[in-house]
Design an enzyme around this catalytic site. Structure first.
Site, PDB file in Angstrom:
ATOM      1  N   LYS A 160     -12.318  -1.574   6.655  1.00 54.70           N
ATOM      2  CA  LYS A 160     -11.477  -2.562   7.318  1.00 54.70           C
ATOM      3  C   LYS A 160     -11.931  -2.738   8.776  1.00 54.70           C
ATOM      4  O   LYS A 160     -12.182  -3.830   9.228  1.00 54.70           O
ATOM      5  CB  LYS A 160     -10.010  -2.154   7.273  1.00 54.70           C
ATOM      6  CG  LYS A 160      -9.498  -1.759   5.889  1.00 54.70           C
ATOM      7  CD  LYS A 160      -9.485  -2.929   4.909  1.00 54.70           C
ATOM      8  CE  LYS A 160      -9.310  -2.495   3.460  1.00 54.70           C
ATOM      9  NZ  LYS A 160      -8.077  -1.820   3.146  1.00 54.70           N
TER      10      LYS A 160
ATOM     11  N   ASP B  54      -1.330   6.496   6.423  1.00 52.27           N
ATOM     12  CA  ASP B  54      -2.434   5.685   5.916  1.00 52.27           C
ATOM     13  C   ASP B  54      -2.725   4.637   6.983  1.00 52.27           C
ATOM     14  O   ASP B  54      -1.978   3.665   7.138  1.00 52.27           O
ATOM     15  CB  ASP B  54      -2.053   5.019   4.585  1.00 52.27           C
ATOM     16  CG  ASP B  54      -3.129   4.062   4.067  1.00 52.27           C
ATOM     17  OD1 ASP B  54      -4.150   3.859   4.754  1.00 52.27           O
ATOM     18  OD2 ASP B  54      -2.933   3.507   2.962  1.00 52.27           O
TER      19      ASP B  54
ATOM     20  N   TRP C 122       0.824  -1.213   0.000  1.00 52.84           N
ATOM     21  CA  TRP C 122       0.000   0.000   0.000  1.00 52.84           C
ATOM     22  C   TRP C 122       0.855   1.258   0.000  1.00 52.84           C
ATOM     23  O   TRP C 122       0.545   2.226  -0.707  1.00 52.84           O
ATOM     24  CB  TRP C 122      -0.980  -0.001   1.171  1.00 52.84           C
ATOM     25  CG  TRP C 122      -2.082  -1.005   1.001  1.00 52.84           C
ATOM     26  CD1 TRP C 122      -2.364  -2.061   1.815  1.00 52.84           C
ATOM     27  CD2 TRP C 122      -3.060  -1.067  -0.060  1.00 52.84           C
ATOM     28  NE1 TRP C 122      -3.445  -2.769   1.323  1.00 52.84           N
ATOM     29  CE2 TRP C 122      -3.880  -2.184   0.189  1.00 52.84           C
ATOM     30  CE3 TRP C 122      -3.306  -0.288  -1.197  1.00 52.84           C
ATOM     31  CZ2 TRP C 122      -4.943  -2.543  -0.660  1.00 52.84           C
ATOM     32  CZ3 TRP C 122      -4.363  -0.645  -2.037  1.00 52.84           C
ATOM     33  CH2 TRP C 122      -5.161  -1.754  -1.766  1.00 52.84           C
TER      34      TRP C 122
HETATM   35  C1  LIG Z   1      -7.538  -1.320   1.766  1.00 57.21           C
HETATM   36  C2  LIG Z   1      -6.405  -0.365   1.841  1.00 57.21           C
HETATM   37  C3  LIG Z   1      -6.233   0.649   0.892  1.00 57.21           C
HETATM   38  C4  LIG Z   1      -7.150   0.815  -0.289  1.00 57.21           C
HETATM   39  O1  LIG Z   1      -8.383   1.292   0.127  1.00 57.21           O
HETATM   40  P1  LIG Z   1      -9.545   1.642  -0.916  1.00 57.21           P
HETATM   41  O2  LIG Z   1     -10.665   2.021  -0.007  1.00 57.21           O
HETATM   42  O3  LIG Z   1      -9.815   0.410  -1.718  1.00 57.21           O
HETATM   43  O4  LIG Z   1      -9.088   2.775  -1.758  1.00 57.21           O
HETATM   44  C5  LIG Z   1      -5.184   1.512   1.043  1.00 57.21           C
HETATM   45  N1  LIG Z   1      -4.334   1.409   2.080  1.00 57.21           N
HETATM   46  C6  LIG Z   1      -4.460   0.434   3.003  1.00 57.21           C
HETATM   47  C7  LIG Z   1      -3.493   0.357   4.134  1.00 57.21           C
HETATM   48  C8  LIG Z   1      -5.504  -0.478   2.914  1.00 57.21           C
HETATM   49  O5  LIG Z   1      -5.637  -1.449   3.838  1.00 57.21           O
END
Ligand SMILES: *Cc1c(COP(=O)(O)O)cnc(C)c1O
Length: 370
Positions: free
Chosen positions: A201, A177, A103
Site C-alpha cells: 500500500k 493492522d 478488513w
Molecule cells: C490490503 C489490506 C489487507 C490485506 O492484505 P494482503 O496483503 O492482501 O493480505 C489487510 N488489511 C488492510 C488494512 C489492508 O489494506
C-alpha cells in the site's frame, strides 16, 4: 524524454515514487558493482545483509520506533497475520476486536478460528461510516489482545489517533493492522503492542509484510503455529529463519531512503509526508463536500487521509467518469467491488499535484454533466 507518467490512485499494489523505480532500474543487473542483481544474491551474504540492516535502521528512524520493538520482515500479507497474530499471542484464547470496516471484520473472523472473539464494536449495520467513541467500548479485562485496523482501506475510515487502552482500564496489548496507513503519519508507539502491515500500500511491492512487535511479547507460539511464522523465531533470526522476500525488502529500503529525504512545507521525512498527506486529503474532501455531483459518506472526523471512497449522486455516470478519468491520465479510481463507486488512494507516492489534477478533472466533469 518519456512523457509524464499518469497519476495512479490504486489502493494496492499502489504507485511507488518515480525516483525509487528509476534507481531500481539502474541497479537491476548490477547492484553497486557486485556483478549481481539483488534478486540473485544470497540472503545471508554481506551484500544483502547490508541492504536489510540499512532498511531496518531507516524504517526504525522514520517511524520513531523505540528500541523495545523488533521489526520483522515476513511474508503472507496482512491476511496471513490475521492468523499468525492469534497463533502467537492468544494463549488465553480471548481476543477483543473493534470492527470498523471490511478488513477488521476479516480479522475478527480469522481470529475466531483460534480464540473466543468479542466484537467490541461493529459498525457494519451502519455501513462502516463511523467509529463509536472509546467511552462506549466494553473491553474485557482478561483478553490476550485488542485488535483494530488503524485505516480501513476499503471503507475509508481511519482512527485519527490510536486509543490508549490503559486509560480505558484495559491492560492488554493493542494490535494494529496498519497496512494502509503505516508511514503516512507518526504513530504513538507507547500505545501499541504489535502492528503489522503489507508493504504494497504505502511501502513497496507485494510479498513483504512488516511486523513491529514489542520484544516483551515474544514467546513460544501456540503449537499449531508454523515455525516460520513464530514471531519469537523470526525475531531471533533477524528475519532470516527462512529466505525473506529479498527484492521486496531492497525496494522498500529504497522507499525508506526516499522518505527520509522527502521535503514538504519546510519539513523533512515522516513529518513532511504527513503534512502533504493532510493537504492532499483536505483538498479532495473539500471538493467532495462542495460538489453537487460527487460525495463521500464517511463521518468527517474519522475520514481516511489515505483512501477516499466517493460516489456520484447520478450513479449511472460512474462508468463514464472512470473511463474519462483513465483517458485523462488518472488511473485506477474504480471503487472496491464490495462498495462500487470510486476510490482515490493518496499514499505517500501521490504528490499534491496529482490530487489537484483529480479535483480539476472532477470539477470539469461536473460542469459537463451537471
Ligand atoms: C490490503 C489490506 C489487507 C490485506 O492484505 P494482503 O496483503 O492482501 O493480505 C489487510 N488489511 C488492510 C488494512 C489492508 O489494506
Amino acid at each position: 524524454m518519456a512523457a509524464a507518467r499518469p497519476f495512479n490512485f490504486s489502493a494496492g499494489p499502489a504507485a511507488l515514487p518515480l525516483p525509487v523505480l528509476e534507481r531500481a532500474a539502474a541497479e537491476m543487473t548490477d547492484w553497486q558493482g557486485s556483478g549481481m542483481s539483488v534478486m540473485e544474491m544470497s540472503h545471508r551474504g554481506p551484500e544483502f545483509q547490508s541492504i536489510i540492516r540499512k532498511a531496518e535502521g531507516d524504517l526504525r528512524q522514520l517511524q520513531g520506533l523505540p528500541e523495545d520493538f523488533a521489526i520483522l520482515f515476513m511474508q503472507g500479507g496482512a491476511l496471513a497475520e490475521n492468523a499468525i497474530v492469534p497463533l502467537n499471542l492468544a494463549h488465553k484464547g480471548r481476543v477483543d476486536v473493534l470492527v470498523t470496516g471490511s478488513w477488521s471484520a476479516k480479522s475478527a473472523n480469522e481470529a475466531a478460528r483460534y480464540a473466543d472473539v468479542q466484537r467490541v464494536v461493529d459498525t457494519q449495520p451502519g455501513g462502516y461510516l463511523d467509529i463509536p467513541p472509546a467511552s462506549t467500548w466494553a473491553l474485557r479485562s482478561d483478553v490476550d489482545y485488542v485488535h483494530l485496523c488503524s485505516n480501513e482501506t476499503i471503507d475509508g475510515v481511519e482512527f485519527a489517533e490510536l486509543p490508549d487502552l490503559q486509560t480505558l482500564g484495559c491492560q492488554a496489548p493493542l494490535v494494529v493492522d496498519c497496512s494502509s496507513n503505516q508511514l503516512s503519519r507518526p504513530f504513538d508507539w507507547s500505545r501499541v503492542g504489535l502492528a503489522f502491515g503489507g508493504a504494497q500500500k504505502n511501502i513497496g511491492p507485494a510479498g513483504l509484510t512488516l511486523v513491529y512487535v514489542r520484544r516483551e511479547l515474544l514467546r513460544s507460539p501456540l503449537p499449531a503455529c508454523p515455525t516460520a511464522f513464530s514471531f519469537e523465531t523470526v525475531a531471533r533470526e533477524g528475519s532470516m529463519f527462512n529466505t525473506p522476500p529479498t527484492y521486496a525488502i531492497y525496494l522498500a529500503g529504497l522507499v525508506f531512503e526516499w522518505a527520509l529525504g522527502f521535503e514538504y512545507a519546510g519539513l523533512r521525512g515522516l513529518a513532511a509526508l504527513e503534512a502533504q498527506n493532510r493537504d492532499k486529503a483536505a483538498l479532495l474532501y473539500g471538493f467532495l463536500d462542495r460538489s453537487a455531483l460527487f460525495f463521500n459518506p464517511v463521518r468527517p472526523d474519522v475520514r481516511s487521509r489515505m483512501n477516499v471512497p466517493f460516489f456520484l449522486r447520478e450513479s449511472g455516470l460512474t462508468d463514464t467518469f472512470l473511463a474519462q478519468a483513465g483517458a485523462a491520465g488518472l488511473l485506477q479510481l474504480k471503487g472496491h467491488k464490495s462498495k462500487g463507486g470510486c476510490r482515490a488512494s493518496l499514499y505517500n507516492a501521490m504528490p499534491l499535484a496529482g490530487v489537484q489534477a483529480l479535483v480539476d478533472f472532477m470539477q470539469d466533469f461536473e460542469r459537463r454533466h451537471g
